[in-house]
Design an enzyme around this catalytic site. Structure first.
Site, short mmCIF file in Angstrom:
data_model
loop_
_atom_site.label_atom_id
_atom_site.label_comp_id
_atom_site.label_asym_id
_atom_site.label_seq_id
_atom_site.Cartn_x
_atom_site.Cartn_y
_atom_site.Cartn_z
N ASP A 254 -33.55 30.31 -14.80
CA ASP A 254 -33.18 28.92 -15.03
C ASP A 254 -31.95 28.79 -15.91
O ASP A 254 -31.83 29.46 -16.95
CB ASP A 254 -34.37 28.21 -15.70
CG ASP A 254 -34.08 26.77 -16.05
OD1 ASP A 254 -33.96 25.95 -15.12
OD2 ASP A 254 -33.96 26.46 -17.26
N GLU A 287 -29.65 29.82 -11.46
CA GLU A 287 -29.11 28.46 -11.54
C GLU A 287 -28.02 28.48 -12.60
O GLU A 287 -28.27 28.88 -13.74
CB GLU A 287 -30.19 27.46 -11.93
CG GLU A 287 -29.67 26.04 -12.07
CD GLU A 287 -30.64 25.12 -12.80
OE1 GLU A 287 -30.62 23.92 -12.52
OE2 GLU A 287 -31.41 25.61 -13.66
#
Length: 572
Positions: A254, A287
């Site tokens: 993330d 990401e």
């Protein structure tokens, strides 16, 4: 459990070894049911103690002021994030081999355990795996399950990264889910958060302030100092833990743009090296709004660092094109959504990341990029959590779904997309007291600049009903409309598997070529390793003349190629 973990409680032949890095305190004690033991200072801020205790023993660490804190590397808690940790063995009798599905065959399905089924458990999710297999999914991506404060949450505010959240079941329930996924030929990616800790239950600052970087903050909490070796081991070993002790096929990392590390090698490079050194296929996806490529470069076609990257540019341009919305981060895509979507389709990034900056990415293989029409962020970060099924014209949405699922990039769908789910996916949490009130007010304040509604209308993330409204409705999958949507997705994914995916291996640099076409129309040819794939799509209200495509037409959504709300694909 292997005995080479640096952090936490590790059962060994000579007893359970307890280790904690606590450079901010002069002494540390281990609290066990039969008494308190002084831990040995073994250098560089580490404390260690070996005790002959059985599995299931509860323990905590006692600071010099008498405060007891849980193990930040706890594999299991006896209760919530503030309570005692539990000595546990992570061995498991795996019944099924991991799938050997190549990455170019990846079709990702993102799900949140708590809202994927009415029960919201690992065990309940197992019963839905045949549906995903039959749909044509090959990769299940599980939103973070690291334990966080309360029972309800997205998972991105975890504070115990090694402990699967007990609201969903036991660690072995999670292992059983992963084993069952493998039995159905499904790979599993675990979503992990290495950029911050949540606000409830993180005690590291009391005894290891050096874990954090005082010079900066992330949008979600204190930044982390990855230059320190104990900190690096905490996160690298966590990645290896999910891969080894839970048999995951890979990870989704993330917001790595907030993992800032000037060390050589940087944390993410070292993490990737150690993951690939496991000697089996590992997929690491990221990401990162910087739109950089150094982590995803391949060597002679082989993955040596990260496998693939979420392509926000593709989503953002597609969203503006479908909805006309230009508020917030969509403003950067308002001037030319068609051109920016074409750039993302042909080249990976449109270089709009991080305020318009980015790295040219057209030389990368197309399966480096993960495209999506929506995901947990893009739905849940809306005030009302609306899906595209309630925001976009259905015919144009169907056309763009075909573009997503048949492009040579890796497609990702969010749970419920396959039956055109309309239930929202809202932001929800389960914090008490002042923290809960702060989350509620912060959520409302976040949307003050949006003029379409009063901030008092924003659903309260702390209320249980906000969580309950976010569950997908499996009954809709059985309606006529739901069955039709599922059949459409299944047909597209079967076509992808049979005709598109085999073309991708061997693709060279610069494979995408944009052809001139009217506004709101898409014309791209990809020169792939096995042939040329062409798309011609019209997302406007009127028929359009589109560039001729050569070869065999393999798919048509809409009335005819070039018709309004149509998408067609050819292979030559």
């Amino acid at each position: 459990m292997s005995a080479d973990w640096t952090w936490g409680a590790t059962p060994t032949d000579g007893g359970t070894r307890f280790r904690l890095w606590a450079p901010g305190v002069p002494t540390l004690s281990l609290v066990l049911p039969d008494g308190v033991r002084t831990m040995d200072a073994v250098g560089d801020g580490w404390f260690e103690c070996v005790a002959d205790v059985p599995l299931g023993t509860e323990y905590a660490f006692r600071l010099p002021d008498g405060m007891d804190v849980p193990d930040p590397a706890s594999r299991l808690q006896s209760g919530d994030v503030h309570g005692t940790s539990v000595v546990t063995d992570t061995s498991y009798e795996w019944r099924h081999d991991r799938p050997d599905t190549p990455w170019h065959d990846a079709v990702i399905y993102e799900l949140h355990i708590g809202t994927f089924t009415p029960e919201g458990t690992y065990t309940a999710a197992m019963s839905r795996l045949p549906h995903l297999r039959d749909l044509g999914v090959t990769v299940v991506e599980i939103m973070p399950v690291a334990q966080y404060g309360g029972d309800r949450g997205w998972g991105y505010d975890g504070v115990l990264p090694y402990a699967p959240h007990p609201a969903y079941g036991t660690p072995d329930d999670l292992r059983a889910l992963i084993d069952a996924a493998h039995a159905h030929g499904l790979m599993v990616l675990m979503d992990v958060v290495y950029n911050h800790f949540g606000p409830d239950g993180n005690y590291l600052h009391l005894y290891a302030a050096d874990f954090f970087d005082p010079s900066r903050q992330t949008p979600w909490g204190a930044a982390i100092d990855y230059s320190r070796e104990p900190v690096r081991r905490f996160f690298i070993e966590n990645a290896l833990y999910w891969l080894r002790d839970f048999n995951c096929d890979g990870l989704r990392l993330d917001a790595i743009d907030h993992i800032r590390d000037a060390t050589d090698p940087e944390l993410l490079v070292q993490l990737a090296r150690e993951a690939h050194a496991l000697g089996r296929m590992v997929h690491l996806t990221t990401e990162d709004n910087r739109n950089v490529t150094h982590l995803h470069e391949r060597e002679n076609g082989a993955v040596t660092r990260m496998t693939a990257e979420w392509n926000d540019d593709w989503h953002n341009a597609a969203h503006v094109l479908l909805t006309g919305e230009t508020e917030g981060y969509y403003d950067a895509y308002a001037d030319d959504p068609t051109g920016l979507l074409l750039g993302a389709m042909a080249n990976g990034f449109s270089t709009r990341g991080a305020g318009g900056k980015g790295t040219a990415s057209g030389h990368l293989q197309p399966d480096v990029f993960i495209d999506f029409l929506q995901n947990h962020d893009q739905i849940g970060n809306r005030a009302m959590g609306e899906r595209l099924t309630t925001l976009a014209d259905p015919a144009r949405l169907r056309a763009l779904q075909a573009v997503l699922l048949l492009s040579p990039h890796v497609p990702m769908i969010f749970m419920g997309d396959e039956w055109d789910e309309t239930a929202p996916f809202l932001f929800f949490a389960d914090f008490d007291g002042d923290l809960g009130r702060a989350v509620t007010e912060g959520r409302r304040k976040e949307f003050e600049k949006f003029a379409d509604f009063a901030t008092s209308d924003v659903p309260d993330p702390i209320r249980t009903e906000t969580f309950e409204r976010s569950r997908i409705d499996w009954d809709k999958a059985g309606t006529d409309a739901g069955r039709a949507a599922i059949a459409r997705h299944r047909e597209l994914l079967a076509l992808r598997r049979a005709r598109v995916a085999p073309l991708i291996p061997g693709t060279g640099p610069g494979c995408g070529r944009i052809l001139d076409a009217p506004d709101r129309c898409l014309a791209v040819d990809w020169k792939l390793g096995g042939g040329v794939l062409s798309v011609r799509a019209n997302l406007s209200d009127d028929d359009a003349d589109l560039p001729e495509a050569r070869g065999e037409r393999i798919h048509l959504t809409g009335d005819a190629p070039g018709a309004a709300a149509s998408a067609a694909f050819w292979i030559s």
